[in-house]
Design a protein around this motif. Structure first.
Motif, PDB file in Angstrom:
ATOM      1  N   PRO A  56       7.316 -15.979  -8.775  1.00  0.00           N
ATOM      2  CA  PRO A  56       5.986 -15.413  -8.651  1.00  0.00           C
ATOM      3  C   PRO A  56       6.002 -13.983  -8.100  1.00  0.00           C
ATOM      4  N   THR A  57       5.167 -13.142  -8.715  1.00  0.00           N
ATOM      5  CA  THR A  57       5.075 -11.749  -8.279  1.00  0.00           C
ATOM      6  C   THR A  57       3.770 -11.478  -7.520  1.00  0.00           C
ATOM      7  N   VAL A  58       2.816 -12.416  -7.608  1.00  0.00           N
ATOM      8  CA  VAL A  58       1.526 -12.199  -6.954  1.00  0.00           C
ATOM      9  C   VAL A  58       1.105 -13.461  -6.207  1.00  0.00           C
ATOM     10  N   GLU A  59       0.593 -13.293  -4.993  1.00  0.00           N
ATOM     11  CA  GLU A  59      -0.047 -14.406  -4.293  1.00  0.00           C
ATOM     12  C   GLU A  59      -1.493 -14.006  -4.016  1.00  0.00           C
ATOM     13  N   GLU A  60      -2.411 -14.827  -4.475  1.00  0.00           N
ATOM     14  CA  GLU A  60      -3.835 -14.583  -4.226  1.00  0.00           C
ATOM     15  C   GLU A  60      -4.167 -15.005  -2.795  1.00  0.00           C
ATOM     16  N   LEU A  61      -4.847 -14.150  -2.061  1.00  0.00           N
ATOM     17  CA  LEU A  61      -5.202 -14.482  -0.677  1.00  0.00           C
ATOM     18  C   LEU A  61      -6.717 -14.569  -0.512  1.00  0.00           C
ATOM     19  N   GLY A  62      -7.409 -14.863  -1.604  1.00  0.00           N
ATOM     20  CA  GLY A  62      -8.864 -15.017  -1.556  1.00  0.00           C
ATOM     21  C   GLY A  62      -9.548 -13.755  -1.086  1.00  0.00           C
ATOM     22  N   SER A  63     -10.460 -13.913  -0.103  1.00  0.00           N
ATOM     23  CA  SER A  63     -11.271 -12.764   0.313  1.00  0.00           C
ATOM     24  C   SER A  63     -10.438 -11.698   1.044  1.00  0.00           C
ATOM     25  N   GLY A  72       7.814  -5.220  -8.757  1.00  0.00           N
ATOM     26  CA  GLY A  72       9.081  -4.584  -9.117  1.00  0.00           C
ATOM     27  C   GLY A  72       8.903  -3.502 -10.168  1.00  0.00           C
ATOM     28  N   LEU A  73       7.715  -2.881 -10.204  1.00  0.00           N
ATOM     29  CA  LEU A  73       7.413  -1.761 -11.099  1.00  0.00           C
ATOM     30  C   LEU A  73       7.794  -2.031 -12.563  1.00  0.00           C
ATOM     31  N   PRO A  74       7.295  -3.152 -13.122  1.00  0.00           N
ATOM     32  CA  PRO A  74       7.584  -3.390 -14.543  1.00  0.00           C
ATOM     33  C   PRO A  74       6.896  -2.319 -15.375  1.00  0.00           C
ATOM     34  N   ASN A  75       7.591  -1.757 -16.343  1.00  0.00           N
ATOM     35  CA  ASN A  75       6.956  -0.745 -17.197  1.00  0.00           C
ATOM     36  C   ASN A  75       7.832  -0.485 -18.406  1.00  0.00           C
ATOM     37  N   PRO A  76       7.219  -0.003 -19.485  1.00  0.00           N
ATOM     38  CA  PRO A  76       7.968   0.161 -20.741  1.00  0.00           C
ATOM     39  C   PRO A  76       8.758   1.464 -20.821  1.00  0.00           C
ATOM     40  N   GLY A  77       8.707   2.293 -19.753  1.00  0.00           N
ATOM     41  CA  GLY A  77       9.387   3.599 -19.822  1.00  0.00           C
ATOM     42  C   GLY A  77       8.452   4.639 -20.409  1.00  0.00           C
ATOM     43  N   ALA A 115       4.198  -6.526   3.582  1.00  0.00           N
ATOM     44  CA  ALA A 115       3.732  -7.808   4.118  1.00  0.00           C
ATOM     45  C   ALA A 115       4.557  -8.961   3.551  1.00  0.00           C
ATOM     46  N   LEU A 116       4.436 -10.119   4.195  1.00  0.00           N
ATOM     47  CA  LEU A 116       5.231 -11.285   3.797  1.00  0.00           C
ATOM     48  C   LEU A 116       4.394 -12.539   3.928  1.00  0.00           C
ATOM     49  N   SER A 117       4.648 -13.471   3.045  1.00  0.00           N
ATOM     50  CA  SER A 117       4.003 -14.775   3.136  1.00  0.00           C
ATOM     51  C   SER A 117       5.089 -15.823   2.927  1.00  0.00           C
ATOM     52  N   ILE A 118       5.067 -16.886   3.767  1.00  0.00           N
ATOM     53  CA  ILE A 118       6.097 -17.934   3.654  1.00  0.00           C
ATOM     54  C   ILE A 118       5.429 -19.270   3.351  1.00  0.00           C
ATOM     55  N   ARG A 159      10.320 -21.154   2.230  1.00  0.00           N
ATOM     56  CA  ARG A 159      10.864 -19.903   1.708  1.00  0.00           C
ATOM     57  C   ARG A 159       9.708 -18.958   1.379  1.00  0.00           C
ATOM     58  N   PRO A 160      10.003 -17.667   1.220  1.00  0.00           N
ATOM     59  CA  PRO A 160       8.912 -16.747   0.886  1.00  0.00           C
ATOM     60  C   PRO A 160       8.187 -17.174  -0.391  1.00  0.00           C
ATOM     61  N   VAL A 161       6.884 -16.890  -0.429  1.00  0.00           N
ATOM     62  CA  VAL A 161       6.083 -17.268  -1.598  1.00  0.00           C
ATOM     63  C   VAL A 161       6.495 -16.445  -2.818  1.00  0.00           C
ATOM     64  N   LEU A 162       6.686 -15.129  -2.614  1.00  0.00           N
ATOM     65  CA  LEU A 162       7.060 -14.266  -3.741  1.00  0.00           C
ATOM     66  C   LEU A 162       8.568 -14.334  -3.977  1.00  0.00           C
ATOM     67  N   ALA A 163       8.951 -14.276  -5.246  1.00  0.00           N
ATOM     68  CA  ALA A 163      10.377 -14.368  -5.577  1.00  0.00           C
ATOM     69  C   ALA A 163      11.173 -13.246  -4.908  1.00  0.00           C
ATOM     70  N   HIS A 164      10.520 -12.080  -4.749  1.00  0.00           N
ATOM     71  CA  HIS A 164      11.227 -10.945  -4.146  1.00  0.00           C
ATOM     72  C   HIS A 164      11.273 -11.010  -2.631  1.00  0.00           C
ATOM     73  N   GLY A 165      10.515 -11.956  -2.041  1.00  0.00           N
ATOM     74  CA  GLY A 165      10.438 -12.012  -0.574  1.00  0.00           C
ATOM     75  C   GLY A 165       9.327 -11.109  -0.080  1.00  0.00           C
ATOM     76  N   ILE A 166       9.697  -9.955   0.440  1.00  0.00           N
ATOM     77  CA  ILE A 166       8.714  -8.992   0.953  1.00  0.00           C
ATOM     78  C   ILE A 166       7.843  -8.443  -0.190  1.00  0.00           C
TER      79      ILE A 166
END
Ligand code: FMN
Length: 313
Positions: A58-65, A73-78, A195-198, A204-211
């Motif tokens: 996961p790359t996004v965690e929704e935190l509601g309000s 990780g800056l995905p982009n086509p170049g 920021a970080l969410s566990i 373990r961290p919620v996001l695959a990248h951790g921070i």
């Protein structure tokens, strides 16, 4: 109707509301969608030299309000591939600002040249990406790096350069001052807050990248403080970013010193109709106060505090 038009680095904007980078700018069509919905300018997602897939999910965690936490990780086509999307948006009348990221000043300069060639009206430098030569740091967290990158880019292009400042540094205003000194025509602040969410179940961290980076209402006060402090250090216009989801939020940023604002997470949550709603709320607020032009209020909350003379109206 109050006059909501503003001027940013010589560019006239019909209102102060700009689509923030990375939120809705995946395609030319999405940029046009934001423009047609009332955004006065649209910033592309940050584009690099080469295509990047970004981090795994996961790359996004929704935190509601509160907002959201992301590590894309800056995905982009170049730049080569993406220039078609910019051409589409420009053909449909959108005022496009190109966002770029790089790991070194040379990479930024090369990209800036290519991005400017697409016909964008200004460049925004995403100075919050990992520093290729300084593992573990952001290239924009040291004023000397900011100076080097901005100087290299300004040498390369004629269009205005906007330096986007990270809040993840001891003194964001010092970064802004370095950017101004190196030739930036405007400062945008802020990018996401580290920021970080566990997940306590998975331990373990919620996001695959951790921070990740926090955005949305939770960071509004952080963005406001950055704009306030930057306003006390620099003379070029400031674009406020972070947690804006109402006309009153826009007004707070303007009073803190921003002449325009960028909207990110609120677009992700509400869609592009947020631009119409914010313009309407802002107009109502100004009418209630009997203010005929938003420009009169830029930096208004600094009255009685020390502030340098501004270069903008
Ligand atoms: C999913 C997501 C992707 C983002 N991608 C970028 C990006 O590519 N470049 C950039 O400069 N900022 C990026 N940002 C930061 C936003 O442009 C903005 O600075 C930040 O989210 C704070 O504004 P907000 O609270 O209105 O969202 C991203 C933010 C989010 C939530």
């Amino acid at each position: 109707m109050s006059d909501l038009s503003v001027e940013l680095a010589g560019i006239r904007l019909r209102n102060p509301l700009i689509l923030a980078s990375g939120i809705w700018g995946e395609s030319g069509q999405s940029l046009v969608g934001a423009w047609d919905a009332g955004a006065a300018g649209v910033i592309t997602k940050s584009i690099g030299s080469r295509p990047r897939p970004g981090y795994p999910n996961p790359t996004v965690e929704e935190l509601g309000s509160w907002g959201m936490l992301n590590a894309m990780g800056l995905p982009n086509p170049g730049i080569r591939e993406y220039s078609r999307e910019i051409a589409f948006a420009r053909e449909h009348g959108a005022l496009v600002i190109g966002s770029i990221f790089g790991g070194t000043a040379e990479e930024f300069a090369r990209l800036a040249r290519e991005m400017a060639a697409t016909g964008v009206r200004a460049l925004e430098l995403n100075l919050s990406c990992p520093h290729a030569e300084g593992f573990g740091t952001e290239i924009g967290s040291d004023p000397r790096d900011v100076d080097e990158v901005v100087r290299a880019v300004v040498r390369e292009v004629k269009i205005p350069v906007i330096a986007k400042i990270t809040p993840n540094a001891a003194d964001p205003a010092a970064l802004a001052a370095a950017a101004e000194n190196a030739g930036a025509r405007a400062i945008s602040a802020i990018n996401t807050v580290r920021a970080l969410s566990i997940d306590p179940t998975l331990m373990r961290p919620v996001l695959a990248h951790g921070i990740g980076g926090l955005s949305g209402p939770a960071i509004k006060s952080v963005g406001l403080a950055a704009v306030w402090q930057i306003r006390q250090r620099v003379r070029v216009p400031i674009v406020g970013v972070g947690g804006i989801s109402s006309g009153a939020d826009v007004l707070e940023y303007v009073l803190a010193g921003a002449c325009a604002v960028e909207i990110g997470t609120a677009v992700a949550h509400e869609g592009v109709r947020v631009f119409g709603r914010l313009a309407q709320e802002l107009d109502q607020l100004l009418s209630k106060k009997g203010v005929s032009s938003l420009r009169e209020l830029v930096g208004g909350a600094h009255r009685g505090f020390e502030i340098p003379a501004a270069d903008f109206p």
